[in-house]
Write an enzyme that holds these catalytic residues in place. Structure first.
Site, mmCIF file in Angstrom:
data_model
loop_
_atom_site.group_PDB
_atom_site.id
_atom_site.type_symbol
_atom_site.label_atom_id
_atom_site.label_comp_id
_atom_site.label_asym_id
_atom_site.label_seq_id
_atom_site.Cartn_x
_atom_site.Cartn_y
_atom_site.Cartn_z
ATOM 1 N N SER A 1 20.581 -1.379 -27.852
ATOM 2 C CA SER A 1 21.232 -1.181 -26.092
ATOM 3 C C SER A 1 21.035 -0.101 -26.025
ATOM 4 C CB SER A 1 22.115 -1.414 -26.647
ATOM 5 O OG SER A 1 22.949 -2.959 -27.017
ATOM 6 N N TRP B 1 13.071 -4.672 -35.559
ATOM 7 C CA TRP B 1 13.648 -6.082 -34.581
ATOM 8 C C TRP B 1 12.133 -6.025 -34.171
ATOM 9 C CZ3 TRP B 1 16.421 -9.582 -37.309
ATOM 10 C CH2 TRP B 1 17.247 -9.311 -38.017
ATOM 11 N N ASN C 1 12.269 -6.141 -18.027
ATOM 12 C CA ASN C 1 12.108 -6.818 -17.061
ATOM 13 C C ASN C 1 11.500 -8.089 -16.787
ATOM 14 O OD1 ASN C 1 13.938 -5.237 -16.289
ATOM 15 N ND2 ASN C 1 12.364 -4.231 -14.400
ATOM 16 N N THR D 1 21.801 -7.708 -24.842
ATOM 17 C CA THR D 1 23.143 -8.595 -25.008
ATOM 18 C C THR D 1 23.438 -8.872 -23.519
ATOM 19 O OG1 THR D 1 24.144 -6.852 -25.396
ATOM 20 C CG2 THR D 1 23.488 -7.191 -27.045
ATOM 21 N N ARG E 1 8.389 -19.359 -27.945
ATOM 22 C CA ARG E 1 8.228 -18.572 -26.329
ATOM 23 C C ARG E 1 8.728 -16.922 -26.496
ATOM 24 N NH1 ARG E 1 11.144 -15.144 -24.802
ATOM 25 N NH2 ARG E 1 13.105 -16.524 -25.653
ATOM 26 N N GLU F 1 16.131 -8.478 -25.430
ATOM 27 C CA GLU F 1 16.438 -8.601 -24.601
ATOM 28 C C GLU F 1 17.482 -7.904 -23.211
ATOM 29 O OE1 GLU F 1 13.483 -6.948 -24.219
ATOM 30 O OE2 GLU F 1 11.936 -8.794 -25.253
ATOM 31 N N PHE G 1 5.761 -4.632 -29.701
ATOM 32 C CA PHE G 1 6.291 -4.156 -28.586
ATOM 33 C C PHE G 1 7.354 -3.061 -29.783
ATOM 34 C CE2 PHE G 1 9.121 -2.824 -24.941
ATOM 35 C CZ PHE G 1 8.420 -2.366 -24.076
HETATM 36 P P1 TGC Z 1 19.222 5.175 -17.852
HETATM 37 O O1 TGC Z 1 18.604 5.909 -19.170
HETATM 38 O O2 TGC Z 1 19.891 5.795 -16.958
HETATM 39 O O3 TGC Z 1 18.222 4.948 -17.264
HETATM 40 C C1 TGC Z 1 16.696 5.648 -17.487
HETATM 41 C C2 TGC Z 1 15.642 4.881 -16.842
HETATM 42 O O4 TGC Z 1 15.658 3.525 -16.707
HETATM 43 C C3 TGC Z 1 15.089 3.368 -15.605
HETATM 44 N N1 TGC Z 1 16.261 1.766 -15.523
HETATM 45 C C4 TGC Z 1 15.000 0.654 -15.265
HETATM 46 N N2 TGC Z 1 13.815 0.245 -13.927
HETATM 47 C C5 TGC Z 1 13.033 -0.646 -14.453
HETATM 48 N N3 TGC Z 1 13.738 -1.706 -15.293
HETATM 49 C C6 TGC Z 1 15.370 -1.603 -15.376
HETATM 50 N N4 TGC Z 1 15.770 -2.913 -15.485
HETATM 51 C C7 TGC Z 1 15.569 -0.512 -15.809
HETATM 52 N N5 TGC Z 1 17.103 -0.045 -16.755
HETATM 53 C C8 TGC Z 1 16.164 1.770 -15.947
HETATM 54 C C9 TGC Z 1 16.559 3.507 -14.566
HETATM 55 O O5 TGC Z 1 15.972 3.839 -13.413
HETATM 56 C C10 TGC Z 1 16.143 5.001 -15.066
HETATM 57 O O6 TGC Z 1 14.974 5.526 -14.029
HETATM 58 P P2 TGC Z 1 14.298 7.024 -14.440
HETATM 59 O O7 TGC Z 1 13.236 7.116 -13.414
HETATM 60 O O8 TGC Z 1 15.406 7.390 -12.809
HETATM 61 O O9 TGC Z 1 14.528 7.634 -15.324
HETATM 62 O O10 TGC Z 1 19.582 3.628 -18.643
HETATM 63 P P3 TGC Z 1 20.377 2.610 -17.246
HETATM 64 O O11 TGC Z 1 21.825 3.860 -17.153
HETATM 65 O O12 TGC Z 1 19.828 2.343 -16.128
HETATM 66 O O13 TGC Z 1 20.231 1.875 -18.622
HETATM 67 C C11 TGC Z 1 21.507 1.328 -19.156
HETATM 68 C C12 TGC Z 1 21.014 0.143 -19.913
HETATM 69 C C13 TGC Z 1 22.559 -0.072 -20.728
HETATM 70 C C14 TGC Z 1 20.840 -1.312 -18.891
HETATM 71 C C15 TGC Z 1 20.231 -0.104 -20.599
HETATM 72 O O14 TGC Z 1 19.692 1.471 -21.720
HETATM 73 C C16 TGC Z 1 19.443 -1.484 -21.030
HETATM 74 O O15 TGC Z 1 18.639 -1.891 -20.858
HETATM 75 N N6 TGC Z 1 19.707 -1.690 -22.669
HETATM 76 C C17 TGC Z 1 19.125 -2.831 -22.853
HETATM 77 C C18 TGC Z 1 17.585 -2.349 -23.391
HETATM 78 C C19 TGC Z 1 17.631 -3.606 -24.024
HETATM 79 O O16 TGC Z 1 17.630 -4.456 -23.371
HETATM 80 N N7 TGC Z 1 17.462 -3.519 -25.800
HETATM 81 C C20 TGC Z 1 16.522 -4.587 -26.104
HETATM 82 C C21 TGC Z 1 15.135 -4.876 -26.788
HETATM 83 S S1 TGC Z 1 14.256 -6.377 -27.756
HETATM 84 C C22 TGC Z 1 13.030 -5.587 -28.137
HETATM 85 O O17 TGC Z 1 13.155 -4.432 -28.454
HETATM 86 C C23 TGC Z 1 12.646 -5.979 -29.188
HETATM 87 S S2 TGC Z 1 11.230 -6.269 -28.231
HETATM 88 C C24 TGC Z 1 10.853 -7.854 -28.945
HETATM 89 C C25 TGC Z 1 10.286 -8.731 -29.952
HETATM 90 O O18 TGC Z 1 9.520 -7.254 -30.688
HETATM 91 O O19 TGC Z 1 10.847 -9.233 -30.629
#
Ligand code: TGC
Length: 384
Positions: free
Chosen positions: A138, A162, A240, A365, A90, A363, A129
């Site tokens: 995070s 990763w 998302n 935690t 998946r 994606e 990606f």
């Molecule tokens: P912030 O920095 O203030 O906002 C940045 C901009 O992003 C927008 N935004 C989103 N847009 C769409 N969907 C979402 N879910 C969004 N979350 C945030 C936000 O509106 C802002 O837009 P703009 O136009 O004003 O610049 O960030 P925030 O405070 O909204 O978010 C903080 C937080 C912690 C929720 C966010 O940083 C987050 O979700 N962190 C977790 C990241 C994550 O999931 N990392 C793991 C990725 S997995 C991976 O990389 C491996 S890929 C898979 C593989 O290869 O196996």
């Protein structure tokens, strides 16, 4: 099987059932026969990729460019069925379709889409990606990878960690800081300075590939930038999509564990009767079933919202948090019901449990999704 209790089909459209059956058949015939050995031997069976493409599963929620244009629920059901076999498969479909292909489809130029998407949909080309960095995943806003304008194009410098599929990928979607904020770049993996090294010593996701990626002054042309993505909302828009697939997929792993536990409960005798005839075991099975049914219904609800175009990131956080957390709990209870045999590869449970620990972390935690929900409820930001 659990499905005989829970008549999900009653809530599905005929074409959704067709997609689910096709994915179940693929998982049963092409993944399950070898998955325990593949997991044991850390073997990613890359020859299945064109078969997944031929089945229509790659980028199946996208339209045009050879993609199936299926609905969100159909895509979710395919994720569920593949993850019932193994989270690694998946994850492959998520990285290829939800992350790499979605990035190009959402933000790419007409030329970029035409160059990459048909081959990726067919499983002839693989994408990865590259967002997360060695210092953590995070807080992508803290990324250190940079892209600067040189005389002949962009120069990308940094490291990622990763990154699923990177060592077998043809193209990497690399997210980097520029003088105008975070931007995405299409980087062919044969570019000079691009290296991807599979991460060893994994006790989870052993039948799939995750890599360390080094970007040492990698040069790409000016038109390698994704024109439609500016700022972090670019990569988050792709996360998302992947998180939505996990909402469904984790329930597949849960179903597999529950099925194993039910079978064992009916056949294993202790104190002169099947353990399934005892109240303690029946209570456990009932609780597992209830959480599985709730998880699938939540996934279906989110899928219907996605099809209407109203699904929000906050709602996806509810689903990702719930599905993975409850799937882990179901897997743990299944392991208990299986007794000592539950830790062996005679049963899929320990493999699912180990895989789900990765799914819990990538994606977003549990804690990140709790904080997203906490912010939505209070209006107060606890991230910083
Ligand atoms: P912030 O920095 O203030 O906002 C940045 C901009 O992003 C927008 N935004 C989103 N847009 C769409 N969907 C979402 N879910 C969004 N979350 C945030 C936000 O509106 C802002 O837009 P703009 O136009 O004003 O610049 O960030 P925030 O405070 O909204 O978010 C903080 C937080 C912690 C929720 C966010 O940083 C987050 O979700 N962190 C977790 C990241 C994550 O999931 N990392 C793991 C990725 S997995 C991976 O990389 C491996 S890929 C898979 C593989 O290869 O196996």
């Amino acid at each position: 099987m659990v499905d005989t209790v829970f008549d999900l089909d009653a809530l599905l459209e005929p074409e959704e059932i067709v997609w689910a059956r096709a994915a179940r058949a693929f998982a049963t015939n092409r993944i399950l026969p070898t998955i325990e050995d593949d997991f044991e031997e850390k073997h990613f069976r890359a020859e299945l990729i064109p078969e997944l493409g031929a089945a229509g599963f790659l980028g199946m929620h996208l339209t045009g460019y050879g993609c199936a244009g299926a609905g969100a629920v159909s895509y979710g059901l395919v994720c569920l069925e593949l993850e019932a076999a193994d989270s690694g498969w998946r994850t492959f479909v998520s990285v290829q379709g939800s992350l790499a292909m979605s990035a190009i489809h959402k933000y790419g130029s007409a030329e970029q889409k035409q160059r990459w998407l048909p081959g990726m949909a067919a499983g002839q080309l693989v994408g990865c990606f590259a967002l997360t960095e060695p210092t953590g995943g995070s807080d992508p806003a803290a990324m250190a990878t940079t892209a600067t304008r040189g005389a002949d194009g962009w120069v990308i410098e940094g490291a990622k960690r990763w990154i699923g599929l990177a060592s077998i990928a043809d193209v990497a979607i690399v997210w980097a800081q520029t003088d105008a904020g975070v931007r995405g770049f299409l980087v062919p993996t044969d570019s000079i300075g691009f290296t991807a090294i599979p991460i060893g010593k994994k006790l989870s996701m052993r039948a799939s590939i995750q890599c360390d990626v080094h970007l040492d002054a990698v040069q790409v042309p000016f038109d390698a930038i994704l024109p439609g993505a500016t700022g972090l909302s670019g990569p988050f828009g792709c996360l998302n999509e992947a998180r939505f697939g996990i909402v469904w997929g984790a329930m597949g792993a849960a179903r597999s564990c529950l099925d194993a536990a039910i079978l064992r409960a009916k056949t294993r005798e202790v104190f002169g009767k099947p353990i399934g005839a005892t109240q303690l075991i029946q209570a456990k099975l009932a609780d597992m079933l209830v959480e599985y049914e709730k998880g699938v219904l939540l996934a279906l609800h989110l899928g219907r919202l996605k099809e209407r175009g109203t699904l929000t990131p906050t709602q996806i956080s509810i689903g990702k948090l719930n599905s993975v957390r409850e799937a882990i709990q179901i897997a743990r209870e299944a392991r208990v019901i299986l007794g000592g045999d539950g830790i062996t590869s005679e049963f899929p449970v320990m493999r699912h449990l180990a895989n789900l620990e990765s799914v819990r972390t990538y994606e977003g935690t549990d804690e990140i999704h709790q904080l997203v929900l906490g912010r939505a409820l209070t209006g107060l930001n606890a991230f910083s």
